[in-house]
Design an enzyme around this catalytic site. Structure first.
Site, mmCIF file in Angstrom:
data_model
loop_
_atom_site.group_PDB
_atom_site.id
_atom_site.type_symbol
_atom_site.label_atom_id
_atom_site.label_comp_id
_atom_site.label_asym_id
_atom_site.label_seq_id
_atom_site.Cartn_x
_atom_site.Cartn_y
_atom_site.Cartn_z
ATOM 1 N N LYS A 164 0.871 -1.177 0.000
ATOM 2 C CA LYS A 164 0.000 0.000 0.000
ATOM 3 C C LYS A 164 0.908 1.227 0.000
ATOM 4 C CE LYS A 164 -3.907 2.012 2.590
ATOM 5 N NZ LYS A 164 -4.849 1.821 3.708
ATOM 6 N N SER A 209 -10.166 -0.327 6.834
ATOM 7 C CA SER A 209 -9.577 -0.277 5.487
ATOM 8 C C SER A 209 -8.893 -1.544 5.007
ATOM 9 C CB SER A 209 -8.587 0.877 5.395
ATOM 10 O OG SER A 209 -9.294 2.083 5.283
ATOM 11 N N SER A 229 -9.742 2.134 2.684
ATOM 12 C CA SER A 229 -8.855 2.869 1.833
ATOM 13 C C SER A 229 -7.839 1.995 1.083
ATOM 14 C CB SER A 229 -8.071 3.880 2.687
ATOM 15 O OG SER A 229 -7.284 3.207 3.654
HETATM 16 N N1 GLN Z 1 -13.180 4.426 5.981
HETATM 17 C C1 GLN Z 1 -12.647 4.864 7.221
HETATM 18 C C2 GLN Z 1 -12.220 6.317 7.095
HETATM 19 O O1 GLN Z 1 -12.505 6.885 6.112
HETATM 20 C C3 GLN Z 1 -11.505 3.988 7.628
HETATM 21 C C4 GLN Z 1 -10.266 4.293 6.881
HETATM 22 C C5 GLN Z 1 -9.131 3.402 7.271
HETATM 23 O O2 GLN Z 1 -9.313 2.378 7.916
HETATM 24 N N2 GLN Z 1 -7.948 3.830 6.917
HETATM 25 O O3 GLN Z 1 -11.627 6.870 7.953
#
Ligand code: GLN
Length: 485
Positions: free
Chosen positions: A77, A176, A152
């Site tokens: 990532k 995410s 994400s």
């Molecule tokens: N979707 C969540 C956010 O927007 C979690 C994001 C994540 O786990 N990095 O913060």
């Protein structure tokens, strides 16, 4: 077909010299290149370095040496720092950032022999649930390119689902790893907070961020996690505790394992077809000897509001460093220092990141701190206490990973609250620092469904065992989108 092999099989074939790392790297690189226009899973493809690393791996294998993942292609990532290779974090702010060092996760996987093929697309600074906030354009879901892959870690998930890579690293601050795993029909594990080093992992919300793995199966995920996990003196929240061999005991029976079915996860907004798949998966566990009972965690419905105070608060602090001086994009011809800060940050960050920074600054400001931040921290404690109570009675908790399967690109971008609610089932594990997984458990209208498994702190092995046992019984994790089969 090489790309259909599991990481476990590929690692064994490499060791047995049935296939070379160069061959694997060429095969996967060709798939990556071919998929880019449709999926956009990668931000950087590091073909040259990968081939050089693969040659070196082949030499080590020829000499009978090499690490546990020697020659195995993987991707990172794009928020794990990689020495000499750009780390963009999906942001214009870091579009030209080249780290001088490797993140601990990257270094450990390199030491285990894994070969990096590139850096994976993601929501900007890991803020998002759909991969639509990336500066490098959205990633698309390999099951249907009109749909989002989740976020994400959408690039990591899409790449593994389309078998562009046997496994990829990812991070999970509020879901995410698990949410994109569910949307793309693959297996993902977010370990206990502190289990995997955050050193060199660009911070979003430091008390919630945790690195983990996306792979095609629990066994493959275990194999990668075993190399990633462990104490790191360079991360002050890393836990100094031995890493069990996550592969040992993977065949263990589920006889007598107590599974709590999370009542609140079935109460609101869950798609009925999705629920049917999750209930069928639970029935499989019961058939395998586990004992099911309903468990209620009364404070869980407060997870989303608590998270959207705590995470923005921490992000507003973490992202203060991107000022156009020490790090990040710098605007052209600033008039003075104020102008430099203002324009560099205005130009470098996208809309969602700005929304979070503003919310975070607000909840931390004098006069609002007690009402929002402090209160959120108190409720966070209550949520953790709910889990502690539950784990006094059961070994694992299960429920759906998300309320629905993957949604269409653009469907939720106009309304941040609707977008935030997509993480309603995943956020609580981060607030409590617990390990959690998503495992493919069926399809609704042709789209993958995820079963979520949550365990007590440091119970990664129990999660992986349960998931593996389930995967010996079912073949959902072996399904590949037709176009990539
Ligand atoms: N979707 C969540 C956010 O927007 C979690 C994001 C994540 O786990 N990095 O913060």
């Amino acid at each position: 077909m090489i790309h259909r092999q599991t990481l476990t099989q590929l690692a064994a074939d490499l060791r047995a010299r049935k296939v070379s790392s160069v061959e694997l790297v060429r095969t996967f690189l060709a798939r990556i290149e071919a998929s880019q226009p449709a999926l956009n899973a990668f931000v950087s493809i590091t073909a040259e370095q990968a081939l050089a690393a693969a040659e070196a791996a082949d030499q080590r294998l020829a000499g009978g040496g090499g690490g546990a993942l020697e020659g195995v292609p993987i991707g990172h990532k794009d928020l794990f720092c990689t020495a000499g290779v750009r780390t963009s974090c999906g942001s214009r702010m870091l579009a030209n950032f080249v780290s001088p060092y490797d993140a601990t996760v990257v270094a450990r996987l390199k030491a285990a022999g894994a070969v990096m093929l590139g850096k994976l697309n993601m929501d900007e600074f890991a803020m998002g649930s759909s991969n639509e906030t990336s500066h490098f354009g959205p990633v698309r879901n390999p099951w249907n390119t009109a749909l989002v892959p989740g976020g994400s870690s959408g690039g990591s998930a899409a790449a593994v689902a389309a078998r562009l890579l046997p496994a990829a690293t990812a991070t999970d601050t509020g879901g995410s790893i698990r949410q994109p795993a569910a949307f793309c029909g693959i297996t993902g594990i977010k370990p206990t907070y502190g289990r995997v080093s955050r050193h060199g992992m660009i911070a979003f919300a430091s008390s919630l961020d945790q690195g983990g793995v996306l792979a095609a199966s629990a066994e493959d995920a275990a194999r990668v996690l075993r190399e990633m996990a462990g104490f790191d003196p360079r991360d002050s929240t890393s836990v100094d505790r031995p890493v069990p061999d996550y592969l040992a005991g993977l065949g263990a029976p589920l006889q007598g394992v107590r599974i709590g079915v999370l009542k609140e996860f079935f109460d609101t907004g869950l798609d009925p077809q999705y629920e049917r798949c999750v209930r069928e998966a639970l029935a499989v566990f019961e058939r395998l000897g586990a004992r099911l009972r309903e468990v209620s965690l009364p404070n869980i419905p407060l997870s989303v509001p608590v998270y959207y105070v705590v995470a923005p608060a921490e992000c507003s602090s973490n992202l203060a460093r991107y000022d156009g001086v020490r790090f990040g994009h710098r605007c052209r011809d600033p008039r003075d220092l104020q102008d430099l800060y203002k324009r560099s940050r205005s130009e470098g960050f996208g809309a969602e990141v700005k929304r979070r920074i503003m919310t975070g600054t607000y909840v931390l400001s004098a006069g609002y701190y007690d009402a929002y931040y402090l209160k959120a921290q108190r409720v966070r404690r209550l949520i953790t206490a709910d889990f502690e109570r539950a784990f006094g009675e059961v070994d694992l908790l299960m429920g759906p990973t998300t309320p629905t399967a993957a949604f269409a690109l653009g469907a939720k971008t106009a309304d941040p609250i609707t977008m935030y609610l997509n993480d309603i089932y995943t956020i609580s594990a981060n607030l409590a620092g617990l390990p959690a997984m998503s495992v493919p458990c069926g399809f609704t209208a042709g789209l993958p469904v995820g079963l979520q498994i949550i365990g007590p702190h440091f119970a990664e092995q129990a999660l992986l065992q349960a998931a593996h046992r389930y995967q010996l019984e079912t073949d959902w994790h072996q399904r590949i989108p037709e176009q990539y089969a």
